[in-house]
Design an enzyme around this catalytic site. Structure first.
Site, PDB file in Angstrom:
ATOM      1  N   HIS A 181      53.553  29.928  43.715  1.00 43.42           N
ATOM      2  CA  HIS A 181      53.233  28.543  43.388  1.00 43.42           C
ATOM      3  C   HIS A 181      52.995  28.437  41.880  1.00 43.42           C
ATOM      4  O   HIS A 181      53.168  29.444  41.155  1.00 43.42           O
ATOM      5  CB  HIS A 181      52.026  28.051  44.205  1.00 43.42           C
ATOM      6  CG  HIS A 181      50.837  28.980  44.140  1.00 43.42           C
ATOM      7  ND1 HIS A 181      50.161  29.234  42.980  1.00 43.42           N
ATOM      8  CD2 HIS A 181      50.238  29.727  45.103  1.00 43.42           C
ATOM      9  CE1 HIS A 181      49.175  30.074  43.214  1.00 43.42           C
ATOM     10  NE2 HIS A 181      49.199  30.401  44.498  1.00 43.42           N
ATOM     11  N   GLY A 200      50.456  28.471  40.139  1.00 48.25           N
ATOM     12  CA  GLY A 200      49.484  29.442  39.612  1.00 48.25           C
ATOM     13  C   GLY A 200      50.192  30.729  39.212  1.00 48.25           C
ATOM     14  O   GLY A 200      50.004  31.251  38.105  1.00 48.25           O
ATOM     15  N   HIS A 201      51.052  31.248  40.125  1.00 49.13           N
ATOM     16  CA  HIS A 201      51.820  32.464  39.804  1.00 49.13           C
ATOM     17  C   HIS A 201      52.750  32.201  38.621  1.00 49.13           C
ATOM     18  O   HIS A 201      52.887  33.038  37.733  1.00 49.13           O
ATOM     19  CB  HIS A 201      52.691  32.873  40.992  1.00 49.13           C
ATOM     20  CG  HIS A 201      51.939  33.252  42.224  1.00 49.13           C
ATOM     21  ND1 HIS A 201      51.984  32.519  43.385  1.00 49.13           N
ATOM     22  CD2 HIS A 201      51.114  34.300  42.482  1.00 49.13           C
ATOM     23  CE1 HIS A 201      51.243  33.090  44.307  1.00 49.13           C
ATOM     24  NE2 HIS A 201      50.679  34.164  43.793  1.00 49.13           N
ATOM     25  N   GLY A 222      44.946  35.884  38.771  1.00 50.76           N
ATOM     26  CA  GLY A 222      44.438  34.514  38.746  1.00 50.76           C
ATOM     27  C   GLY A 222      42.936  34.450  38.993  1.00 50.76           C
ATOM     28  O   GLY A 222      42.384  35.219  39.792  1.00 50.76           O
ATOM     29  N   GLY A 239      53.963  37.045  47.010  1.00 54.39           N
ATOM     30  CA  GLY A 239      55.006  36.060  47.259  1.00 54.39           C
ATOM     31  C   GLY A 239      54.461  34.679  47.552  1.00 54.39           C
ATOM     32  O   GLY A 239      53.297  34.393  47.284  1.00 54.39           O
ATOM     33  N   ASP A 299      40.881  34.138  42.525  1.00 53.17           N
ATOM     34  CA  ASP A 299      40.381  35.336  43.204  1.00 53.17           C
ATOM     35  C   ASP A 299      39.379  36.018  42.274  1.00 53.17           C
ATOM     36  O   ASP A 299      39.614  37.133  41.786  1.00 53.17           O
ATOM     37  CB  ASP A 299      41.549  36.263  43.539  1.00 53.17           C
ATOM     38  CG  ASP A 299      42.496  35.633  44.539  1.00 53.17           C
ATOM     39  OD1 ASP A 299      42.042  35.294  45.641  1.00 53.17           O
ATOM     40  OD2 ASP A 299      43.675  35.433  44.202  1.00 53.17           O
ATOM     41  N   GLN A 326      45.520  45.265  53.052  1.00 54.20           N
ATOM     42  CA  GLN A 326      44.405  44.403  52.649  1.00 54.20           C
ATOM     43  C   GLN A 326      44.147  43.280  53.648  1.00 54.20           C
ATOM     44  O   GLN A 326      43.352  42.401  53.388  1.00 54.20           O
ATOM     45  CB  GLN A 326      44.616  43.873  51.231  1.00 54.20           C
ATOM     46  CG  GLN A 326      45.736  42.875  51.058  1.00 54.20           C
ATOM     47  CD  GLN A 326      45.986  42.550  49.588  1.00 54.20           C
ATOM     48  OE1 GLN A 326      46.578  43.345  48.873  1.00 54.20           O
ATOM     49  NE2 GLN A 326      45.521  41.412  49.119  1.00 54.20           N
ATOM     50  N   LEU A 360      45.569  25.823  44.079  1.00 51.18           N
ATOM     51  CA  LEU A 360      46.828  26.316  44.638  1.00 51.18           C
ATOM     52  C   LEU A 360      46.604  27.679  45.279  1.00 51.18           C
ATOM     53  O   LEU A 360      45.878  28.529  44.746  1.00 51.18           O
ATOM     54  CB  LEU A 360      47.883  26.424  43.538  1.00 51.18           C
ATOM     55  CG  LEU A 360      48.306  25.104  42.909  1.00 51.18           C
ATOM     56  CD1 LEU A 360      49.503  25.320  41.991  1.00 51.18           C
ATOM     57  CD2 LEU A 360      48.669  24.073  43.962  1.00 51.18           C
ATOM     58  N   SER A 361      47.198  27.844  46.453  1.00 48.53           N
ATOM     59  CA  SER A 361      47.102  29.111  47.178  1.00 48.53           C
ATOM     60  C   SER A 361      48.364  29.241  48.009  1.00 48.53           C
ATOM     61  O   SER A 361      48.889  28.237  48.523  1.00 48.53           O
ATOM     62  CB  SER A 361      45.878  29.081  48.108  1.00 48.53           C
ATOM     63  OG  SER A 361      46.018  30.049  49.136  1.00 48.53           O
TER      64      SER A 361
HETATM   65  O1  PAF Z   1      46.184  38.506  44.766  1.00 47.12           O
HETATM   66  C1  PAF Z   1      47.127  38.971  45.445  1.00 47.12           C
HETATM   67  O2  PAF Z   1      48.141  38.322  45.680  1.00 47.12           O
HETATM   68  C2  PAF Z   1      47.011  40.394  45.990  1.00 47.12           C
HETATM   69  O3  PAF Z   1      45.701  40.693  46.341  1.00 47.12           O
HETATM   70  C3  PAF Z   1      47.588  41.463  45.046  1.00 47.12           C
HETATM   71  C4  PAF Z   1      46.800  41.528  43.735  1.00 47.12           C
HETATM   72  C5  PAF Z   1      49.044  41.149  44.738  1.00 47.12           C
HETATM   73  C6  PAF Z   1      47.513  42.839  45.699  1.00 47.12           C
HETATM   74  O4  PAF Z   1      48.241  42.884  46.885  1.00 47.12           O
END
Ligand code: PAF
Length: 305
Positions: A34, A36-37, A149, A31, A152, A61, A186-187
């Protein structure tokens, strides 16, 4: 665009797409979408018949519970952005839908891909959480293609290895890092930066650019290049957790940038921790006088596939 919260509803949608002979793309997200998504969603919408965007802030995570609690949650705005970019389904399950009572399964990769850089600083549990949830999302959606992206970079390597090791039938597509005009990558975490933090964070792209320029000027010693990055960050009072020059496929440290190498860093800025990277590409070696065109210099290392 439909918003679905259960795996059963999601599968109903995917089954209908499959019955009509269509293909399915997945853009996994946590969620706070931005540009990038949005570019990944648009790429999926162009490439596949139906795009599923998952929105799930995966507790497994996050080692740092403050980071989990402070992670931005903006579902309504995310839904609008996903729909505008061409998504057909926003899959936004609750924690119990993904990890029901009594849940114990975990998918883990070991070795440098999960234990160095982010794995060393956030703990390898971070990537165990990523590989667990990504495997589950792949099983829930069954996508033909999934989009991640390049910011990461380590996550991309981990996901590619996961797909290879477990023979998961999905193609991984990587979208380039999208930056603000001033260079900041962007993050989703950027929204937590105050104006002062944000100005300070600009030292990150400046540091990566300084190393890139130094390489272009002929400096190939990884220690010198990382020292440059640290110096630029330190002028902005930023102390990185790590700055590393590594093999872009294996993450093994490199001492000399005589072949393309990944320069990656993580830096705490204000309340968040930002990561960024750039691929350092050395200038081609000048051809030897008298050598046939295209011949490599004798000490040139062949480029890795
Ligand atoms: O990059 C992310 O936003 C997260 O690590 C992902 C791949 C959605 C897994 O929770």
């Amino acid at each position: 665009m439909k918003i679905v919260r259960t795996v059963a509803e999601l599968r109903e949608h995917v089954r209908a797409v499959r019955r009509a002979g269509g293909t399915v793309g997945l853009v996994p997200t946590m969620g706070a979408l931005h540009r990038g998504h949005v570019s990944l969603i648009a790429a999926s919408a162009q490439r596949t018949d139906s795009t599923v965007v998952s929105l799930f802030v995966n507790p497994r995570q996050f080692g740092d519970l403050g980071d989990l609690a402070g992670y931005p949650r903006t579902e309504e705005a995310d839904a609008a952005k996903a729909a505008a970019a061409g998504a057909h389904v926003l899959f936004a399950p609750g924690v119990d839908e993904v990890y029901p009572d009594g849940y114990t399964a975990e998918v883990r990769l070991s070795g440098p891909l999960t234990e160095t850089l982010e794995g060393a600083h956030r703990g390898p549990e971070h990537f165990h959480g990523v590989t667990t949830v990504v495997t589950k999302l792949f099983n829930m959606v069954g996508p033909d293609v999934a989009f991640f992206g390049a910011k990461d970079a380590q996550q991309v390597l981990v996901v590619r290895r996961l797909v290879r090791d477990l023979n998961l039938p999905v193609e991984i597509v990587v979208g380039e890092t999208i930056r603000e005009d001033d260079g900041l990558a962007l993050s989703s975490r950027n929204v937590r930066l105050s104006p002062t933090d944000r100005a300070q964070a600009l030292a990150i792209p400046r540091a990566l650019e300084a190393a890139t320029a130094e390489l272009a000027a002929g400096e190939t010693d990884a220690e010198v290049l990382t020292a440059t990055v640290r110096r630029v960050l330190s002028r902005a009072a930023l102390l990185p957790e790590y700055v590393a020059v590594v093999d872009p496929d294996t993450l093994q440290p490199r001492t000399t940038v005589d072949v393309p190498s990944l320069l990656a860093l993580a830096v705490p800025v204000g309340p968040v921790r930002l990561i960024d990277n750039v691929v350092l590409v050395p200038a081609p070696q000048p051809a030897l006088a008298g050598a046939p065109a295209g011949a490599a210099a004798p000490d040139a290392t062949p480029e890795e596939g």
